[in-house]
Design a protein around this motif. Structure first.
Motif, PDB file in Angstrom:
ATOM      1  N   LEU A  19      21.318  74.789 -48.890  1.00  0.00           N
ATOM      2  CA  LEU A  19      21.917  74.125 -47.739  1.00  0.00           C
ATOM      3  C   LEU A  19      23.380  74.535 -47.578  1.00  0.00           C
ATOM      4  N   SER A  20      24.098  74.605 -48.687  1.00  0.00           N
ATOM      5  CA  SER A  20      25.512  74.990 -48.644  1.00  0.00           C
ATOM      6  C   SER A  20      25.681  76.451 -48.239  1.00  0.00           C
ATOM      7  N   PHE A  21      24.751  77.300 -48.670  1.00  0.00           N
ATOM      8  CA  PHE A  21      24.847  78.718 -48.323  1.00  0.00           C
ATOM      9  C   PHE A  21      24.820  78.905 -46.812  1.00  0.00           C
ATOM     10  N   VAL A  22      23.879  78.272 -46.129  1.00  0.00           N
ATOM     11  CA  VAL A  22      23.805  78.404 -44.674  1.00  0.00           C
ATOM     12  C   VAL A  22      25.045  77.812 -44.017  1.00  0.00           C
ATOM     13  N   GLU A  23      25.459  76.643 -44.480  1.00  0.00           N
ATOM     14  CA  GLU A  23      26.630  75.986 -43.883  1.00  0.00           C
ATOM     15  C   GLU A  23      27.887  76.822 -44.044  1.00  0.00           C
ATOM     16  N   HIS A  24      28.122  77.355 -45.226  1.00  0.00           N
ATOM     17  CA  HIS A  24      29.355  78.091 -45.487  1.00  0.00           C
ATOM     18  C   HIS A  24      29.337  79.493 -44.893  1.00  0.00           C
ATOM     19  N   THR A  25      28.145  80.063 -44.681  1.00  0.00           N
ATOM     20  CA  THR A  25      28.060  81.429 -44.152  1.00  0.00           C
ATOM     21  C   THR A  25      28.132  81.454 -42.632  1.00  0.00           C
ATOM     22  N   TRP A  26      27.380  80.572 -41.971  1.00  0.00           N
ATOM     23  CA  TRP A  26      27.355  80.553 -40.505  1.00  0.00           C
ATOM     24  C   TRP A  26      27.658  79.177 -39.912  1.00  0.00           C
ATOM     25  N   GLY A  27      27.353  78.146 -40.660  1.00  0.00           N
ATOM     26  CA  GLY A  27      27.391  76.800 -40.108  1.00  0.00           C
ATOM     27  C   GLY A  27      26.019  76.451 -39.557  1.00  0.00           C
ATOM     28  N   TRP A  28      25.544  75.246 -39.841  1.00  0.00           N
ATOM     29  CA  TRP A  28      24.201  74.872 -39.414  1.00  0.00           C
ATOM     30  C   TRP A  28      24.073  74.824 -37.897  1.00  0.00           C
ATOM     31  N   ALA A  29      25.107  74.436 -37.195  1.00  0.00           N
ATOM     32  CA  ALA A  29      25.030  74.389 -35.734  1.00  0.00           C
ATOM     33  C   ALA A  29      24.827  75.789 -35.169  1.00  0.00           C
ATOM     34  N   THR A  30      25.563  76.760 -35.691  1.00  0.00           N
ATOM     35  CA  THR A  30      25.398  78.152 -35.246  1.00  0.00           C
ATOM     36  C   THR A  30      24.009  78.674 -35.607  1.00  0.00           C
ATOM     37  N   ALA A  31      23.553  78.366 -36.816  1.00  0.00           N
ATOM     38  CA  ALA A  31      22.232  78.832 -37.250  1.00  0.00           C
ATOM     39  C   ALA A  31      21.139  78.271 -36.356  1.00  0.00           C
ATOM     40  N   ARG A  32      21.197  76.974 -36.051  1.00  0.00           N
ATOM     41  CA  ARG A  32      20.167  76.376 -35.193  1.00  0.00           C
ATOM     42  C   ARG A  32      20.183  76.976 -33.797  1.00  0.00           C
ATOM     43  N   ARG A  33      21.361  77.188 -33.254  1.00  0.00           N
ATOM     44  CA  ARG A  33      21.459  77.760 -31.916  1.00  0.00           C
ATOM     45  C   ARG A  33      20.884  79.184 -31.900  1.00  0.00           C
ATOM     46  N   TYR A  34      21.187  79.964 -32.931  1.00  0.00           N
ATOM     47  CA  TYR A  34      20.653  81.322 -33.011  1.00  0.00           C
ATOM     48  C   TYR A  34      19.133  81.318 -33.121  1.00  0.00           C
ATOM     49  N   MET A  35      18.597  80.470 -33.991  1.00  0.00           N
ATOM     50  CA  MET A  35      17.143  80.422 -34.164  1.00  0.00           C
ATOM     51  C   MET A  35      16.446  80.039 -32.863  1.00  0.00           C
ATOM     52  N   ALA A  88      19.684  62.034 -59.657  1.00  0.00           N
ATOM     53  CA  ALA A  88      20.316  60.998 -58.847  1.00  0.00           C
ATOM     54  C   ALA A  88      21.528  61.562 -58.107  1.00  0.00           C
ATOM     55  N   ALA A  89      22.312  62.409 -58.772  1.00  0.00           N
ATOM     56  CA  ALA A  89      23.460  63.032 -58.120  1.00  0.00           C
ATOM     57  C   ALA A  89      23.017  63.992 -57.026  1.00  0.00           C
ATOM     58  N   THR A  90      21.920  64.717 -57.276  1.00  0.00           N
ATOM     59  CA  THR A  90      21.386  65.635 -56.268  1.00  0.00           C
ATOM     60  C   THR A  90      20.900  64.875 -55.043  1.00  0.00           C
ATOM     61  N   ARG A  91      20.298  63.725 -55.256  1.00  0.00           N
ATOM     62  CA  ARG A  91      19.827  62.924 -54.123  1.00  0.00           C
ATOM     63  C   ARG A  91      20.984  62.535 -53.209  1.00  0.00           C
ATOM     64  N   VAL A  92      22.135  62.291 -53.784  1.00  0.00           N
ATOM     65  CA  VAL A  92      23.302  61.957 -52.968  1.00  0.00           C
ATOM     66  C   VAL A  92      23.669  63.126 -52.058  1.00  0.00           C
ATOM     67  N   GLU A  93      23.644  64.347 -52.599  1.00  0.00           N
ATOM     68  CA  GLU A  93      23.963  65.532 -51.795  1.00  0.00           C
ATOM     69  C   GLU A  93      22.937  65.742 -50.685  1.00  0.00           C
ATOM     70  N   LEU A  94      21.655  65.625 -51.027  1.00  0.00           N
ATOM     71  CA  LEU A  94      20.612  65.853 -50.027  1.00  0.00           C
ATOM     72  C   LEU A  94      20.614  64.759 -48.970  1.00  0.00           C
ATOM     73  N   ALA A  95      20.902  63.536 -49.379  1.00  0.00           N
ATOM     74  CA  ALA A  95      20.989  62.447 -48.407  1.00  0.00           C
ATOM     75  C   ALA A  95      22.125  62.695 -47.421  1.00  0.00           C
ATOM     76  N   GLY A  96      23.215  63.283 -47.892  1.00  0.00           N
ATOM     77  CA  GLY A  96      24.310  63.615 -46.995  1.00  0.00           C
ATOM     78  C   GLY A  96      23.893  64.614 -45.937  1.00  0.00           C
ATOM     79  N   PHE A  97      23.099  65.600 -46.330  1.00  0.00           N
ATOM     80  CA  PHE A  97      22.618  66.590 -45.362  1.00  0.00           C
ATOM     81  C   PHE A  97      21.722  65.938 -44.316  1.00  0.00           C
ATOM     82  N   LEU A  98      20.862  65.027 -44.747  1.00  0.00           N
ATOM     83  CA  LEU A  98      19.949  64.350 -43.831  1.00  0.00           C
ATOM     84  C   LEU A  98      20.607  63.176 -43.116  1.00  0.00           C
ATOM     85  N   ARG A  99      21.813  62.835 -43.515  1.00  0.00           N
ATOM     86  CA  ARG A  99      22.528  61.674 -42.976  1.00  0.00           C
ATOM     87  C   ARG A  99      21.735  60.403 -43.235  1.00  0.00           C
TER      88      ARG A  99
END
Length: 413
Positions: free
Chosen positions: A283-299, A73-84
């Motif tokens: 999810l946190s690894f990508v965000e903290h290393t590059w940021g999801w916006a940067t990662a998406r733009r690069y991909m 249940a706690a994990t669902r809260v974290e994943l829901a935050g990522f998906l908004r």
């Protein structure tokens, strides 16, 4: 292609310590990995976290399993935050196909109901829709959406199949075989106006789209977190809104069966749920290393470049216009037209995938649509321009030879 074509190679992304990004994964360096979109790839930090969780589970299973629902249940809260999304709308399932299976098993359609799908739909999901239709004595109606259809044309093609007998609409947010979007927002709104339930297959959306749920009208949405989210396999979300969601139950009955949605999904006997628990680490690894916006733009820039390089190389042996402009392009994925004789249907496409991996040392995706074969490019942060340049220089000439051999065999008397 994107509106702004990338003509120069994007600079590779690096880790915080300056090493290449791929050092954060355990991918075999003897292979070129150009098919992130099929199964994803899990960074080492998430693999290690999952291993620790499994060790904890095995040390004290009688402690682990009763406590698991609260942790999920706690994990669902974290994943829901990522998906908004709202955590109260989100259940965890092994993959998007499992999410659609949950929906299909829950629905009790009126006799002789019709289910509307598209010819871009994922094969397994469409087969599930056909099975559901048979249960009601109904049938599946397939909306034909041209590859180059724009938003209006795609919307009209799908809604033209809706009628009084329609009991469900199943539509992809991002299509697997053709790497394009479909206007799920407009289709969902029209279906809602007619009182028709909507299931959105968002398998590729999490991580690839910044806000995959924004503006969408749906009863059910399911998406994989183990693709672009890089979560351990299999981790996916099933999001349900409205009165129909209380019909949804996990495919495994458990002591939580009487709990409301989505809580009943948090307890399923002895299922190994460590992938779910480790998903936020990816999810946190990508965000903290590059940021999801940067990662998406690069991909997106990278596959744009890759499509130009590979498309130009393929144009020499085939003479075809290899890069493909789809009507509603999606970030991070592209299609390149293959020469005639290659991947004319799904069976041939899968065989080509296996042969390229076995003989050329490249993990790549090949698909077919309307009798034509395509290479589907899908990148992540660990890919570089050199990967696509290698394929263009070393593999495309071989593909040309295979195509000529294939067409020669087919034309022989």
């Amino acid at each position: 292609m994107s509106e702004t074509e990338v003509t120069t190679a994007p600079r590779p992304l690096l880790l915080a310590d300056g090493r290449p990004a791929d050092r954060a994964w355990s991918l075999d360096p003897a292979l070129k990995h150009l098919n992130h979109g099929s199964f994803g790839a899990v960074p080492l930090v998430a693999q290690e976290h999952q291993a620790l969780l499994r060790a904890e589970m095995e040390r004290s299973p009688v402690v682990w399993f009763p406590a698991l629902p609260q942790r999920l249940a706690a994990t669902r809260v974290e994943l829901a935050g990522f998906l908004r999304a709202d955590a109260g709308d989100l259940a965890l399932v092994p993959n998007a196909s499992a999410g659609t299976s949950v929906v299909y098993s829950a629905l009790d359609l009126p006799p002789r109901s019709e289910i509307v799908v598209t010819d871009h739909g994922y094969g397994a999901v469409t087969m599930g829709a056909e099975r559901l239709a048979r249960r009601s004595g109904g049938r599946v109606r397939t909306a034909r959406v041209p590859l180059d259809a724009d938003e209006d044309q795609a919307y009209e093609a799908v809604t033209a199949e809706l009628g009084d007998a329609t009991g469900l609409v199943v539509v992809d947010q991002i299509t697997s075989a053709t790497a394009r979007r479909l206007p799920v927002e407009r289709i969902g709104a029209e279906a809602r106006r007619r009182g028709i339930p909507v299931l959105v297959d968002g398998a590729h959306a999490p991580g690839l789209l910044e806000e995959p749920l924004a503006g969408a009208t749906y009863d059910f949405w399911t998406g994989n977190l183990h693709k672009w989210g890089c979560a351990p396999r299999g981790t996916a979300a099933l999001i349900a809104r409205g009165p129909l969601r209380e019909r949804l139950h996990p495919l495994i009955d458990s002591w939580a069966a009487a709990d409301p949605f989505p809580d009943r999904f948090d307890q399923q006997g002895t299922v190994d749920a460590t992938a779910y628990l480790a998903a936020p680490t990816s999810l946190s690894f990508v965000e903290h290393t590059w940021g999801w916006a940067t990662a998406r733009r690069y991909m997106d820039d990278l596959v744009d470049y890759g499509a130009r390089v590979i498309g130009a190389a393929l144009a020499d042996p085939s003479g075809a216009d290899c890069p493909v402009d789809v009507g509603m392009p999606v970030p991070g994925m592209r299609l390149v037209r293959l020469p005639d004789g290659l991947a004319a249907d799904r069976i041939e496409a899968d065989a080509l995938r296996d042969r390229v991996a076995r003989e050329l040392g490249v993990e790549a995706a090949f698909t077919s649509f309307a009798g034509a074969g395509y290479m589907r490019l899908s990148a992540h942060v660990y890919n570089t321009a050199a990967d696509y340049e290698y394929f263009a220089e070393e593999c495309v000439p071989v593909l040309g030879t295979w195509a000529r051999q294939s067409t020669g065999k087919r034309s022989a008397p």
